[in-house]
Design an enzyme around this catalytic site. Structure first.
Site, PDB file in Angstrom:
ATOM      1  N   GLY A 146      54.466  64.597  -9.558  1.00 15.23           N
ATOM      2  CA  GLY A 146      53.505  65.583  -9.055  1.00 15.23           C
ATOM      3  C   GLY A 146      53.615  66.937  -9.727  1.00 15.23           C
TER       4      GLY A 146
ATOM      5  N   GLY B 201      63.292  64.643  -8.712  1.00 18.43           N
ATOM      6  CA  GLY B 201      63.894  64.744  -7.380  1.00 18.43           C
ATOM      7  C   GLY B 201      63.215  63.797  -6.409  1.00 18.43           C
TER       8      GLY B 201
ATOM      9  CE1 TYR C 238      63.954  67.327  -2.073  1.00 16.92           C
ATOM     10  CE2 TYR C 238      63.848  69.379  -0.849  1.00 16.92           C
ATOM     11  CZ  TYR C 238      63.415  68.586  -1.886  1.00 16.92           C
ATOM     12  OH  TYR C 238      62.451  69.056  -2.751  1.00 16.92           O
TER      13      TYR C 238
ATOM     14  CB  ILE D 256      53.985  72.440  -4.596  1.00 15.88           C
ATOM     15  CG1 ILE D 256      55.064  73.532  -4.754  1.00 15.88           C
ATOM     16  CG2 ILE D 256      52.954  72.526  -5.726  1.00 15.88           C
ATOM     17  CD1 ILE D 256      54.589  74.972  -4.701  1.00 15.88           C
TER      18      ILE D 256
HETATM   19  N1  CAA Z   1      60.620  71.410  13.049  1.00 14.50           N
HETATM   20  C1  CAA Z   1      60.924  71.294  14.347  1.00 14.50           C
HETATM   21  N2  CAA Z   1      60.813  70.157  15.032  1.00 14.50           N
HETATM   22  C2  CAA Z   1      60.374  69.094  14.357  1.00 14.50           C
HETATM   23  C3  CAA Z   1      60.038  69.136  13.008  1.00 14.50           C
HETATM   24  C4  CAA Z   1      60.163  70.369  12.357  1.00 14.50           C
HETATM   25  N3  CAA Z   1      59.860  70.507  11.046  1.00 14.50           N
HETATM   26  N4  CAA Z   1      59.637  67.902  12.610  1.00 14.50           N
HETATM   27  C5  CAA Z   1      59.720  67.114  13.693  1.00 14.50           C
HETATM   28  N5  CAA Z   1      60.152  67.832  14.748  1.00 14.50           N
HETATM   29  C6  CAA Z   1      60.375  67.384  16.105  1.00 14.50           C
HETATM   30  C7  CAA Z   1      59.139  66.628  16.609  1.00 14.50           C
HETATM   31  O1  CAA Z   1      58.174  67.532  17.134  1.00 14.50           O
HETATM   32  C8  CAA Z   1      59.744  65.741  17.689  1.00 14.50           C
HETATM   33  O2  CAA Z   1      59.965  66.500  18.834  1.00 14.50           O
HETATM   34  P1  CAA Z   1      59.681  65.882  20.257  1.00 14.50           P
HETATM   35  O3  CAA Z   1      60.565  64.679  20.358  1.00 14.50           O
HETATM   36  O4  CAA Z   1      60.039  66.995  21.182  1.00 14.50           O
HETATM   37  O5  CAA Z   1      58.222  65.528  20.240  1.00 14.50           O
HETATM   38  C9  CAA Z   1      61.110  65.393  17.123  1.00 14.50           C
HETATM   39  O6  CAA Z   1      61.405  66.408  16.148  1.00 14.50           O
HETATM   40  C10 CAA Z   1      61.125  64.047  16.453  1.00 14.50           C
HETATM   41  O7  CAA Z   1      60.097  64.043  15.468  1.00 14.50           O
HETATM   42  P2  CAA Z   1      59.535  62.706  14.845  1.00 14.50           P
HETATM   43  O8  CAA Z   1      58.980  61.803  15.917  1.00 14.50           O
HETATM   44  O9  CAA Z   1      58.646  63.036  13.700  1.00 14.50           O
HETATM   45  O10 CAA Z   1      60.892  62.022  14.371  1.00 14.50           O
HETATM   46  P3  CAA Z   1      61.081  60.984  13.267  1.00 14.50           P
HETATM   47  O11 CAA Z   1      62.492  60.572  13.354  1.00 14.50           O
HETATM   48  O12 CAA Z   1      60.004  59.949  13.296  1.00 14.50           O
HETATM   49  O13 CAA Z   1      60.807  61.818  11.916  1.00 14.50           O
HETATM   50  C11 CAA Z   1      61.214  63.431  10.240  1.00 14.50           C
HETATM   51  C12 CAA Z   1      61.580  62.957  11.637  1.00 14.50           C
HETATM   52  C13 CAA Z   1      61.424  62.331   9.215  1.00 14.50           C
HETATM   53  C14 CAA Z   1      62.106  64.606   9.925  1.00 14.50           C
HETATM   54  C15 CAA Z   1      59.705  63.807  10.226  1.00 14.50           C
HETATM   55  O14 CAA Z   1      59.440  64.688  11.278  1.00 14.50           O
HETATM   56  C16 CAA Z   1      59.327  64.480   8.913  1.00 14.50           C
HETATM   57  O15 CAA Z   1      59.063  63.819   7.924  1.00 14.50           O
HETATM   58  N6  CAA Z   1      59.308  65.832   8.885  1.00 14.50           N
HETATM   59  C17 CAA Z   1      59.008  66.597   7.709  1.00 14.50           C
HETATM   60  C18 CAA Z   1      60.287  66.941   6.959  1.00 14.50           C
HETATM   61  C19 CAA Z   1      59.959  67.877   5.831  1.00 14.50           C
HETATM   62  O16 CAA Z   1      59.494  68.976   6.035  1.00 14.50           O
HETATM   63  N7  CAA Z   1      60.163  67.433   4.612  1.00 14.50           N
HETATM   64  C20 CAA Z   1      59.833  68.215   3.482  1.00 14.50           C
HETATM   65  C21 CAA Z   1      59.301  67.282   2.436  1.00 14.50           C
HETATM   66  S1  CAA Z   1      58.531  68.169   1.087  1.00 14.50           S
HETATM   67  C22 CAA Z   1      59.780  68.689   0.187  1.00 14.50           C
HETATM   68  O17 CAA Z   1      60.916  68.459   0.448  1.00 14.50           O
HETATM   69  C23 CAA Z   1      59.369  69.493  -0.999  1.00 14.50           C
HETATM   70  C24 CAA Z   1      60.003  70.799  -0.951  1.00 14.50           C
HETATM   71  O18 CAA Z   1      60.990  70.986  -1.678  1.00 14.50           O
HETATM   72  C25 CAA Z   1      59.477  71.861  -0.077  1.00 14.50           C
END
Ligand code: CAA
Length: 248
Positions: A15, A91, A154, A187
Site C-alpha cells: 500500500g 511490515g 506492533y 494512511i
Molecule cells: N480503543 C478502545 N476500545 C476498543 C478499541 C480501541 N481502539 N477497539 C476495540 N475496543 C473495544 C471494543 O469497543 C469492545 O468493547 P466492548 O466489549 O465494551 O464493546 C472491546 O474493545 C472488544 O472489541 P472487539 O469486539 O473488536 O474485540 P476483538 O477481539 O474482536 O478485536 C481488535 C479486537 C482486533 C483489537 C479490533 O478491535 C481491531 O482490529 N482494532 C483496531 C486495531 C488498530 O487500530 N489497528 C491499527 C491497524 S493500522 C496500522 O497499524 C497502521 C499504522 O501504523 C497506523
C-alpha cells in the site's frame, strides 16, 4: 548503468511501498523493491509499472529471514547497483488484544517489523559508509509512539524501530550516512482498511484533527525529502506524519 542513486524499498508492492517506489522512480532514482515470497502477482506488477514508465527490479525476500535478505540484496547489487537509499517499509499487523495474543503472532510481527531492520541494513550500511554517502529510512508508526488497542506486538516492534534508528545514526554520522524514522499515522492503505469499519469510524477517525486518513503520496513525499541532498543534516529524527493525531 546510469549514475542515478539506487533505492531499495522493502515491501515495495504494498500500500505504501508502491507509491514510494513509483514516486522515487519518477524522481529519477533507480528503484528496486522486495516482495514477500508468497506474492504471486509480482510479474504482473512489474509489467504494470513498466507500462506506467517505471523500470523497477523486483526481488523476492522474506525480510524476517537474514539469509533471504542477503540473497535479495546480492541480486539488486548485481542487476541495479549498490544501494544508496534503503527504505525499510515492509511490515505486517496481527492485531488482537493481549489476552488473545499468542507467541506465533507476537513473533511474526517482531520478526517482520523489527528484525528486518537488522537483516536489511546489515546488507547495505557498510557499503554506504565506505562510499561516504547513504540514507536509511525506517518506517515506524504513530502506534510505536502512542500505543494502540490490539497492538502490543506492533507497538513494541514499531517503538523498537526508532531505538535502532538513533543508535545506528550515531554510528554512521561521520560517514555522511543518515538514519531516520518516519512515523505515519492512519494512511488509506489496505492495512488500515482491514480495521473493522465501526472501529475506524468510532475510535480512530475522531482522534485525527485533520479529520481524514493520510494519503500514501504524502508519506512518499516525506521519504523523497529524507533521501535528498537537502536532508543531509537530518539524522536520528523521528518525523511524525499523522494529521495531528499524536504530537510530541
Ligand atoms: N480503543 C478502545 N476500545 C476498543 C478499541 C480501541 N481502539 N477497539 C476495540 N475496543 C473495544 C471494543 O469497543 C469492545 O468493547 P466492548 O466489549 O465494551 O464493546 C472491546 O474493545 C472488544 O472489541 P472487539 O469486539 O473488536 O474485540 P476483538 O477481539 O474482536 O478485536 C481488535 C479486537 C482486533 C483489537 C479490533 O478491535 C481491531 O482490529 N482494532 C483496531 C486495531 C488498530 O487500530 N489497528 C491499527 C491497524 S493500522 C496500522 O497499524 C497502521 C499504522 O501504523 C497506523
Amino acid at each position: 548503468m546510469s549514475n542515478a542513486r539506487v533505492v531499495l524499498v522493502t515491501g515495495g508492492m504494498g500500500g505504501l511501498g508502491e507509491v514510494i517506489s513509483t514516486k522515487m522512480s519518477a524522481a529519477g532514482y533507480r528503484v528496486a523493491v522486495t516482495y514477500s515470497p508468497g506474492n504471486t502477482k509480482h510479474a504482473e506488477w512489474v509489467a504494470d509499472m513498466k507500462a506506467r514508465g517505471h523500470d523497477i527490479l523486483a526481488v523476492p525476500c522474506d525480510v524476517a529471514d537474514l539469509e533471504s535478505c542477503t540473497k535479495a540484496v546480492a541480486e539488486v547489487r548485481e542487476k541495479v547497483g549498490e544501494v544508496d537509499v534503503l527504505v525499510n517499509n515492509a511490515g505486517i499487523t496481527r492485531d488482537m488484544t493481549f489476552k488473545k495474543m499468542d507467541k506465533v503472532n507476537w513473533d511474526a510481527v517482531l520478526r517482520t517489523n523489527l528484525d528486518s531492520l537488522f537483516n536489511m541494513s546489515k546488507q547495505v550500511v557498510d557499503g554506504m559508509t565506505e562510499r561516504g554517502w547513504g540514507r536509511v529510512i525506517n518506517v515506524s508508526s504513530v502506534n510505536g509512539s502512542k500505543g494502540a488497542f490490539g497492538q502490543t506486538n506492533y507497538s513494541a516492534a514499531k517503538s523498537g524501530v526508532h531505538g535502532f534508528t538513533k543508535a545506528l545514526a550515531l554510528e554512521v554520522a561521520k560517514k555522511n550516512v543518515t538514519v531516520n524514522t518516519i512515523s505515519p499515522g492512519y494512511i488509506g492503505t489496505k492495512m488500515v482498511m482491514a480495521i473493522p469499519k465501526e472501529v475506524l469510524d468510532s475510535k480512530i477517525l475522531p482522534q485525527i484533527p485533520l479529520g481524514r486518513l493520510g494519503k500514501p503520496e504524502e508519506v512518499a513525499g516525506l521519504i523523497i525529502y529524507l533521501a535528498s541532498e537537502e536532508a543531509a543534516f537530518v539524522t536520528g529524527a523521528n518525523i511524525a506524519i499523522n494529521g495531528g493525531q499524536h504530537m510530541q
